[in-house]
Enzyme design. Structure first.
Site, PDB file in Angstrom:
ATOM      1  N   GLU A 254       0.878  -1.178   0.000  1.00  0.00           N
ATOM      2  CA  GLU A 254       0.000   0.000   0.000  1.00  0.00           C
ATOM      3  C   GLU A 254       0.904   1.214   0.000  1.00  0.00           C
ATOM      4  O   GLU A 254       1.633   1.465   0.963  1.00  0.00           O
ATOM      5  CB  GLU A 254      -0.918  -0.014   1.227  1.00  0.00           C
ATOM      6  CG  GLU A 254      -2.101   0.919   1.071  1.00  0.00           C
ATOM      7  CD  GLU A 254      -2.002   2.139   1.935  1.00  0.00           C
ATOM      8  OE1 GLU A 254      -1.704   3.210   1.373  1.00  0.00           O
ATOM      9  OE2 GLU A 254      -2.197   2.030   3.149  1.00  0.00           O
ATOM     10  N   CYS A 288      -1.573   8.528   3.606  1.00  0.00           N
ATOM     11  CA  CYS A 288      -1.529   8.187   2.180  1.00  0.00           C
ATOM     12  C   CYS A 288      -2.844   8.497   1.482  1.00  0.00           C
ATOM     13  O   CYS A 288      -2.865   8.769   0.283  1.00  0.00           O
ATOM     14  CB  CYS A 288      -1.177   6.715   2.013  1.00  0.00           C
ATOM     15  SG  CYS A 288      -2.251   5.616   2.975  1.00  0.00           S
TER      16      CYS A 288
END
Length: 486
Positions: A254, A288
């Site tokens: 990720e 993120c």
């Protein structure tokens, strides 16, 4: 901190173990650079031993019943709940996150454990599939994968560590976990303490406190782990992917994001502003999934921008331990200097500020660029700070095209009063996740969490994580004598 202050070591094979490096690492409070704690650093030799311990421990852990694994996971959850007030304070002090952010992080961590306890029966299930051959019975088994190498970042360390650790353990695997050492406690050692309290057998979860100076790529190249789970930057993710590919290891990656927040012509502007403020400035933009670009239809652009700037200007900033603070410090001075440089570079490139932030100690206040073109460097770079670009779209379709014009594809959001149109357009955005009438920062343990393009590979969340963290095996049973052609 009293209960956890002696946990400034690695947790290896069930023991709190001093690192054998000659170096120690000072963990700093990001607000004032005061020393929160210091920690001993483990060596490459200790890491190699840890993988061996995990390999042996996993063989026995894989034999446990679903009920035994669930009991351990729920007991670890109990530990975190019993110590929640102190843990929230540690998250805030160590990461620089506000008390709101710290509370959200602990809540998400508890949700992951609760969900993990429901998947312990997913291994050793047998599925029968038909066969065209007379007398053949096909059984498909799901087995534990083995040992998982886990690496987590500094921003949401407890949550992003637990989303690998808990399901891995639930599915009969062992874990060697390396948190970012600057958040050693929230990224690893409190988790280790929780599973120690829960009675997890030694060696099933190991938390190694070390850095690249000591171990280089050993978390990636050691032959024992079958999967590398990493959350962090795209450049590091590419490096991990190259090594994993060479060694035929699985990955769960990720990575970074350039997340668009789209405000369509028919949007409720006030609600869109509310969502944009949260989705951009939670944890100073160091997530993120945080909004990186705000893309607004031209007909409502000025109204949205005016209201957004006024709200951002009024956000309280300062010490993250003050309950009123919304914008706290960036995690370290290097990240702060990097953000300041982004601003200077954008100004030099001719980008126009709608709100000029200021540096106050280790805090950077909200910074908003207006009339940004999507081709500008500021719009194509993940800020990971309270800096945002606002871009004008000619039409709704133009907004979608702008949103897709990036190498990243993690999260996205669309604001519109037409829900059906929002979902239709959401499917046109090349990202792993799109949220209609919400902001980009959303997570849950029972959804498919992950990115497209340069934002990652694989999906976290149940049931998708089950496929990632297990291996499928076909066994055929020939119940009648088979005639062979020769």
């Amino acid at each position: 901190m009293e209960k956890f202050k002696n946990l400034n070591k690695s947790f290896i094979n069930g023991e709190w173990t001093e690192g054998l490096s000659e170096r120690r690492y000072d963990i700093l409070n990001p607000f004032d650079n005061s020393i929160f704690s210091d920690i001993s650093i483990a060596t490459a030799g200790q890491l190699a031993e840890t993988f061996e311990y995990a390999k042996e421990a996993q063989k026995e852990w894989a034999k446990t019943t679903p009920e035994e694994r669930s009991e351990v996971i729920l007991k670890a959850m109990e530990f975190l709940q019993n110590n929640k007030d102190e843990i929230v304070q540690i998250i805030a002090q160590e990461t620089g996150g506000t008390l709101v952010k710290a509370g959200v992080e602990l809540h998400l961590t508890l949700e992951i454990l609760e969900e993990a306890a429901t998947i312990t029966n997913e291994i050793y299930q047998v599925r029968e599939v038909p066969s065209a051959m007379e007398g053949k019975v096909n059984h498909i088994h799901r087995l534990p994968l083995g040992v998982i190498s886990s690496i987590s970042p500094f921003n949401f360390p407890m949550n992003l560590s637990m989303r690998t650790i808990a399901p891995a353990i639930a599915l009969g695997n062992a874990v060697v976990h390396k948190p970012d050492i600057q958040v050693a406690f929230t990224g690893g050692n409190i988790i280790a303490a929780a599973f120690e309290y829960a009675g997890l057998p030694k060696g099933v979860l190991n938390v190694i406190q070390t850095d690249l100076t000591e171990i280089g790529d050993d978390m990636l190249t050691n032959p024992i782990p079958k999967l590398i789970s990493f959350t962090g930057s795209t450049p590091v993710g590419r490096h991990i992917g190259e090594i994993a590919g060479r060694n035929l290891k699985r990955v769960a990656l990720e990575l970074g994001g350039n997340n668009p927040f789209i405000v369509l012509e028919d949007a409720d502007i006030d609600r869109a502003v509310d969502a944009a403020i949260f989705g951009k400035f939670i944890h100073q933009g160091q997530i993120c999934m945080c909004i990186n670009r705000i893309i607004v239809h031209k007909d409502i652009y000025e109204e949205f921008l005016t209201k957004f700037v006024e709200r951002a200007k009024a956000l309280p900033y300062g010490n993250q331990l003050d309950p009123k603070t919304v914008v706290g410090p960036l995690v370290n001075e290097r990240q702060l200097e990097k953000a300041v440089q982004f601003i200077e570079d954008a100004k030099q490139a001719g980008n126009v500020l709608a709100l000029e932030g200021k540096r106050v100690g280790n805090v950077l206040t909200p910074t908003i660029f207006r009339d940004v073109k999507n081709t500008d460097a500021i719009a194509q770079t993940e800020m990971f700070s309270p800096i945002v670009s606002v871009i004008k779209a000619e039409t709704d379709e133009d907004a979608i095209a702008i949103a897709n014009d990036t190498e990243y594809g993690l999260s996205s959001a669309i604001f519109t009063t037409d829900i059906e149109k929002g979902e239709r357009l959401g499917l046109q955005i090349d990202s792993g996740m799109t949220h209609i009438n919400d902001q980009t920062v959303n997570d849950a343990p029972n959804v498919a969490f992950g990115g497209n393009k340069a934002s990652g590979m694989g999906r976290f969340g149940n049931p998708w994580i089950v496929e990632e963290f297990t291996v499928t095996k076909w066994i055929s049973l020939q119940t009648k004598y088979r005639q062979f052609p020769f």
